[in-house]
Design a protein around this motif. Structure first.
Motif, short mmCIF file in Angstrom:
data_model
loop_
_atom_site.label_atom_id
_atom_site.label_comp_id
_atom_site.label_asym_id
_atom_site.label_seq_id
_atom_site.Cartn_x
_atom_site.Cartn_y
_atom_site.Cartn_z
N ARG A 315 47.19 61.52 143.77
CA ARG A 315 46.56 62.57 142.98
C ARG A 315 45.34 62.02 142.23
N VAL A 316 45.50 60.86 141.64
CA VAL A 316 44.40 60.25 140.90
C VAL A 316 43.24 59.92 141.83
N ARG A 317 43.55 59.40 143.01
CA ARG A 317 42.48 59.08 143.97
C ARG A 317 41.70 60.34 144.37
N VAL A 318 42.43 61.42 144.59
CA VAL A 318 41.77 62.68 144.98
C VAL A 318 40.88 63.18 143.85
N LEU A 319 41.39 63.17 142.63
CA LEU A 319 40.60 63.64 141.49
C LEU A 319 39.37 62.77 141.27
N GLU A 320 39.50 61.48 141.53
CA GLU A 320 38.35 60.59 141.41
C GLU A 320 37.27 60.95 142.43
N MET A 321 37.68 61.25 143.65
CA MET A 321 36.71 61.63 144.68
C MET A 321 36.01 62.94 144.31
N VAL A 322 36.77 63.88 143.74
CA VAL A 322 36.18 65.14 143.30
C VAL A 322 35.15 64.88 142.20
N ALA A 323 35.53 64.04 141.23
CA ALA A 323 34.62 63.74 140.12
C ALA A 323 33.34 63.06 140.60
N LEU A 324 33.47 62.15 141.54
CA LEU A 324 32.29 61.45 142.06
C LEU A 324 31.38 62.39 142.84
N ARG A 325 31.97 63.35 143.56
CA ARG A 325 31.15 64.36 144.25
C ARG A 325 30.37 65.20 143.23
N LEU A 326 31.04 65.58 142.15
CA LEU A 326 30.36 66.36 141.11
C LEU A 326 29.26 65.54 140.45
N GLN A 327 29.53 64.27 140.24
CA GLN A 327 28.52 63.38 139.65
C GLN A 327 27.29 63.30 140.55
N ALA A 328 27.51 63.22 141.86
CA ALA A 328 26.41 63.15 142.81
C ALA A 328 25.56 64.42 142.79
N LYS A 329 26.17 65.53 142.36
CA LYS A 329 25.44 66.80 142.28
C LYS A 329 24.81 67.01 140.90
N GLY A 330 24.93 66.01 140.03
CA GLY A 330 24.25 66.08 138.74
C GLY A 330 25.14 66.35 137.54
N ALA A 331 26.44 66.49 137.74
CA ALA A 331 27.34 66.76 136.62
C ALA A 331 27.62 65.48 135.84
N ASN A 332 27.80 65.63 134.54
CA ASN A 332 28.16 64.50 133.68
C ASN A 332 29.69 64.38 133.66
N VAL A 333 30.21 63.40 134.33
CA VAL A 333 31.67 63.23 134.43
C VAL A 333 32.11 61.87 133.88
N THR A 334 31.32 61.31 132.99
CA THR A 334 31.62 59.97 132.46
C THR A 334 32.99 59.93 131.79
N GLU A 335 33.27 60.91 130.94
CA GLU A 335 34.57 60.93 130.24
C GLU A 335 35.72 61.13 131.22
N ILE A 336 35.49 61.94 132.24
CA ILE A 336 36.53 62.17 133.25
C ILE A 336 36.84 60.88 133.99
N LEU A 337 35.81 60.15 134.37
CA LEU A 337 36.01 58.89 135.10
C LEU A 337 36.73 57.87 134.22
N ASP A 338 36.45 57.89 132.92
CA ASP A 338 37.15 57.00 131.99
C ASP A 338 38.65 57.32 131.98
N LYS A 339 38.97 58.60 131.94
CA LYS A 339 40.38 59.00 131.92
C LYS A 339 41.07 58.67 133.25
N ILE A 340 40.32 58.74 134.33
CA ILE A 340 40.88 58.37 135.63
C ILE A 340 41.28 56.90 135.64
N GLU A 341 40.44 56.06 135.05
CA GLU A 341 40.77 54.63 134.96
C GLU A 341 42.01 54.42 134.08
N GLN A 342 42.11 55.21 133.01
CA GLN A 342 43.29 55.12 132.15
C GLN A 342 44.56 55.54 132.91
#
Length: 386
Positions: A315-342
């Motif tokens: 689940r975490v891996r999938v959510l990380e891939m979603v977040a990175l796709r959104l980041q590539a489209k210009g979304a600010n997902v810094t906090e989300i990626l931090d929580k994924i690492e947590q």
């Protein structure tokens, strides 16, 4: 390993977990959707149906392996900013794990399916007709035997023609009459059934044409061999992964060897120019390989049904891939990626409760980001139309 093993494991696990139903939009109209995505397995009948519907709806098609949950697929879907996802095929073809993903990310979806590819096509046509009024008037319908690979391959080359698959001489005149016309696609293997269909509809349906596939062409034989090879390779990878896990499944090794033998014989016949024989052997190989895939899927379901930590890691891996796709489209997902690492760290420390809490927070924040993307895309489309 993040190959087919982990993908199929989580798919089978989610089948037993239960999923909240998606939003059914049966009364909606085309104008309400700026981006439609069709999710379908690589089953030759379902993917042909999906592609033909997509031609009319101007939708994107995302294909997943039959019976397998591929971790990158959800990210691919979200990158298209869909305000509607249409899943074509049953939960054994397009596993329920995808429904759980879409639900968690707040993406509207419906599933069109039946117990067979015949029922799936009927359900898809009915649902699309309700949601997109006038859909049928833009296309003709093709009646083709649902297990006639040659006929299905032939159909894929035709534009604006929606397949209605049949297994016997039963066919819905009501559905057929919704369309602009009918084409019957037949070959010698199912000639008697198709003749009965022709007699049944001749006096009750307008604008009926017929196309006969006299011989298996080189192109059809080659396509059948390629499909068989894909299934055999997947089956072999799954069996090898199970062997590495010290799990044995009675009977699958002989079946796999049989599928491989048929495939090699098909290739030999093809090289010698016997395209009809090559086609028949390839179809047999594909069918046997699919039995292997199904049996391995069932075994995975038994073995890993209670492995919560594994499911959460995926689940975490999938959510990380979603977040990175959104980041590539210009979304600010810094906090989300931090929580994924947590969340990864929590799972590493076997802190399941913390991981679950973090995943819930990540999903909530991703839902907001995805909604922003969809709203922005709708506004852009509206501006272009004006």
């Amino acid at each position: 390993m993040r190959g087919v093993l982990s993908l199929l494991v989580v798919a089978m696990l989610v089948l037993s977990m239960g999923v909240v139903p998606g939003v059914t939009a049966a009364t909606s109209t085309t104008a309400e959707y700026s981006s439609v995505v069709i999710l379908v397995s690589d089953n030759e009948a379902d993917v042909t149906l999906a592609e033909k519907i997509a031609e009319v709806l101007n939708a994107s098609v995302v294909v997943t392996k039959w019976g397998v949950y591929e971790e990158n697929v959800t990210a691919e879907i979200t990158s298209l900013d869909p305000d509607l996802v249409i899943i074509i095929g049953g939960p054994r073809a397009v596993v329920k794990a995808y429904e759980e993903d879409l639900e968690a990310l707040g993406i509207t979806y419906i599933r069109a399916w039946g117990n067979t590819r015949v029922e799936t096509a009927v359900d898809a046509v009915n649902k699309i007709s309700q949601m997109f009024p006038g859909f049928e008037k833009k296309v003709r319908v093709a009646i083709v035997h649902g297990w006639d690979l040659a006929g299905i391959i032939h159909l894929r080359g035709k534009k604006f023609m929606i397949p209605i698959f049949i297994k016997d001489s039963n066919v819905s005149i009501t559905i057929i009459n919704k369309f602009n016309g009918v084409e019957i696609i037949k070959n010698r293997q199912h000639e008697k059934i198709m003749e009965k269909i022709k007699e049944k509809i001749r006096e009750r349906v307008k604008n009926v044409t017929e196309e006969v596939i006299e011989n298996i062409t080189q192109n059809i034989a080659e396509r059948a061999i390629n499909l068989a090879e894909e299934r055999v390779n997947l089956a072999e990878e799954l069996v090898n992964n199970m062997t590495q896990q010290n799990v044995t499944i009675p009977g699958v090794i002989p079946l796999l060897e049989n599928a491989k033998r048929h495939l090699e014989e098909a290739k030999k016949a093809y090289e010698e120019g016997y395209y009809g024989r090559a086609y028949g052997l390839a179809v047999a190989s594909k069918n046997i390989a699919e039995v292997v895939i199904r049996r391995v899927s069932e075994k995975f379901d038994e073995k890993f049904a209670k492995d919560i930590a594994f499911k959460l890691r995926v689940r975490v891996r999938v959510l990380e891939m979603v977040a990175l796709r959104l980041q590539a489209k210009g979304a600010n997902v810094t906090e989300i990626l931090d929580k994924i690492e947590q969340a990864k760290e929590a799972l590493k420390n076997k802190d399941i409760d913390t991981a679950r809490q973090l995943i819930a927070e990540i999903e909530k924040e991703l839902r907001m980001k995805i909604r922003e993307m969809i709203v922005h895309k709708k506004a852009e489309k509206k501006g272009e139309e004006e």
